[in-house]
Each structure stands twice: as C-alpha cells, then as structure tokens.
Design an enzyme around this catalytic site. Sequence first.
Site, PDB file in Angstrom:
ATOM      1  N   ASP A  46       0.842  -1.210   0.000  1.00  0.00           N
ATOM      2  CA  ASP A  46       0.000   0.000   0.000  1.00  0.00           C
ATOM      3  C   ASP A  46       0.872   1.254   0.000  1.00  0.00           C
ATOM      4  OD1 ASP A  46       0.884  -0.046   2.596  1.00  0.00           O
ATOM      5  OD2 ASP A  46      -1.090   0.281   3.505  1.00  0.00           O
ATOM      6  N   SER A  47       2.202   1.059   0.046  1.00  0.00           N
ATOM      7  CA  SER A  47       3.121   2.190  -0.167  1.00  0.00           C
ATOM      8  C   SER A  47       2.862   2.820  -1.534  1.00  0.00           C
ATOM      9  CB  SER A  47       4.577   1.728  -0.063  1.00  0.00           C
ATOM     10  OG  SER A  47       4.792   0.577  -0.857  1.00  0.00           O
ATOM     11  N   ASP A  85      -1.098  -6.355  -0.244  1.00  0.00           N
ATOM     12  CA  ASP A  85      -1.117  -5.647   1.042  1.00  0.00           C
ATOM     13  C   ASP A  85      -2.535  -5.157   1.323  1.00  0.00           C
ATOM     14  OD1 ASP A  85       0.147  -4.659   3.252  1.00  0.00           O
ATOM     15  OD2 ASP A  85       1.133  -2.985   2.219  1.00  0.00           O
ATOM     16  N   GLU A 116      -1.266  -5.641   8.759  1.00  0.00           N
ATOM     17  CA  GLU A 116      -0.460  -4.956   9.770  1.00  0.00           C
ATOM     18  C   GLU A 116      -1.014  -5.179  11.179  1.00  0.00           C
ATOM     19  OE1 GLU A 116       0.088  -0.790   8.921  1.00  0.00           O
ATOM     20  OE2 GLU A 116       0.934  -1.183   6.930  1.00  0.00           O
ATOM     21  N   GLU A 184       9.335  -3.754  10.686  1.00  0.00           N
ATOM     22  CA  GLU A 184       9.669  -2.445  10.099  1.00  0.00           C
ATOM     23  C   GLU A 184      10.131  -1.473  11.178  1.00  0.00           C
ATOM     24  OE1 GLU A 184       6.856  -0.838   7.305  1.00  0.00           O
ATOM     25  OE2 GLU A 184       7.875   1.108   7.267  1.00  0.00           O
TER      26      GLU A 184
HETATM   27  O1  KIV Z   1       3.522  -1.118   1.665  1.00  0.00           O
HETATM   28  C1  KIV Z   1       4.706  -1.479   1.711  1.00  0.00           C
HETATM   29  O2  KIV Z   1       5.501  -1.227   0.789  1.00  0.00           O
HETATM   30  C2  KIV Z   1       5.150  -2.216   2.889  1.00  0.00           C
HETATM   31  C3  KIV Z   1       6.598  -2.550   2.991  1.00  0.00           C
HETATM   32  C4  KIV Z   1       7.392  -1.360   3.308  1.00  0.00           C
HETATM   33  C5  KIV Z   1       6.848  -3.654   3.947  1.00  0.00           C
HETATM   34  O3  KIV Z   1       4.358  -2.530   3.724  1.00  0.00           O
END
Ligand code: KIV
Length: 291
Positions: A46-47, A85, A116, A184
């Site tokens: 979700d980044s 994610d 998460e 993280e």
């Molecule tokens: O969303 C993401 O890219 C992440 C990673 C940084 C682990 O959760």
Amino acid sequence: MAAQKITVPAIRAMKQTQRIGMITAYDYPSAKLADAAGADIILVGDSLGMVILGYPDTLSVTVDDMLHHTRAAARGASRSLIVGDMPYMSYHVSVEESVRNAGLFVQAGAHAVKIEGGKPSRIRVIEAVLDAEIPVMGHIGLTPQSVNALGGFKVQGKGADDARRLIDEAAALEQAGCFALVLECVPSELASLITERISIPTIGIGAGIHCDGQVLVYHDLLGLYDGHKPKFVRRYAQIGADIQAAIERYLADVREARFPDDQTEAFHVALDDELRELYGGGVVIEMPKAK
Ligand code: KIV
C-alpha cells in the site's frame, strides 16, 4: 526450462537455508523486472499510495486501488510469490468483511495477503483469513497504517515495554499461522531476538542485518521517488534523474525539429495527384519498402 515457482511453503523453508529477497512492485513492467531479477517475493504494497498515487501516507488507499495494481503486478510475475497488502479499513471493521476482502486479493492474482499489527483483535482476523485458505504475512513495528496512533513514522520497540510487546506480538502471529513476518523500523538487536525466537522467516525494513530477509520499496531502491528517503534505504540507481534527462532531450529534439528524422520517420505516402491539384503543394515521398 522455466524457473521453479516460489510458494508459501518454500518461503517458510528458506528460514533455515537462504536469505529472502523481497521488493515491492505495483504494475506489470515493474513486477516483470523484479521477477526476472529473481525476487522471491513481490509485495504489492500500500506504499503505492505514496510512490504511485502521491498521497502523503498510505491511509487513503482503497481496496479497489490495491486490486487494480495487484492484477497488473500478478500478470507481470511468473516465478515470484505475489503478496497483496490489505489497505487501511479493509480488515478493521469485522472479521467477515476482512475475509471477503482478503479473498478479492486472491482473485486478483495474489498468493497471500499482508496484514499490519499483532494485537488480539488482529490475530482473530488473521486466523479467519487463514481459515479461508489464504496465507498471511504479518507486519509489526512501524505499521504505517497506524501513523496517527503512533504519532508519526517513528522507530518502534526502543523501550523495554514496547520491545516486550513486539516480542509477544511476533509469537502470537507465528502461533496464529502467519508464514512470514515483516519487521519495520525496529532496533537491530530486537529484530535479531525476534528472528531467533520464532520459526517463521522475518523480513526486515529498517530492522538490521539479522532478519531472515529484507524488503525495499521499488521506487526507493531505484531512485524514482523524491519524497522523504528513510535512513535505512539504499539507492541502487538514480532512474528518476535518468528519466527526467531523457524526457528533456526528447522535448529539446521536438522543439529544435530534430525528431522525427530519417531514421524514425515511419510512414510515408505518395500524395494523390487529385489531392495535390485540389489543395496544392505537398512533397511527393516514396513509400518505404515493406520489410
Ligand atoms: O507497503 C509497503 O511497501 C510495505 C513494505 C514497506 C513492507 O508494507
């Protein structure tokens, strides 16, 4: 011969045998490159809210955004394990809704989902998702979806109580059945302790060298994102600068009439006599020979 596909059991087994290389990717070309480069796991993270959609954090990302990108990334990868994610509010309302949302990721091409947090209510959700035959990767430490509750993007587990909480959460996630765990932004010593104590692989980001694997965001690794660069990021290229320079050269060529030219001009046609008579002018150009 096609390379062996990476599976969830294969990732579990790597704990004993080899370090796990994970990278994010959000679309067909980036997943294709990561897959060809040998990534064990591609996380459709979700980044993408920050590096693709331009939000200041990940909280605005929706299930629909994630499914769109998961479909594209899954089409690009043939060997890597694809982890989708689950975004903010997709597993926070009820267990039933969480399972349904997790199922949408699998239907979009993910082999597993990442969720998460490690508190008891989260463990109940994870157990239900696992019960629907969907493998789950855990994620503790700095969990960006909790940025407001945490008071910012800060290192977690620095004090003894917080460290103990994270050790307990890691054990609970292992016990629940997660196949791997992202750590993280936690101190290296704590990540090392957790890695020793649990039987599933830990995958670190800003968590030191003792994790069983590492993950980086595609755009951070390649120098494609000019937002905040966390201290733990290593840039392996400056692709953003190369792209900008290439576009600048293209625009200069357009403005100076250097593009297209004899090499790049693709289509020519001899103007029809009648048209030339009607409209005048026009240079008669030979049709290029068919290849
Ligand atoms: O969303 C993401 O890219 C992440 C990673 C940084 C682990 O959760």
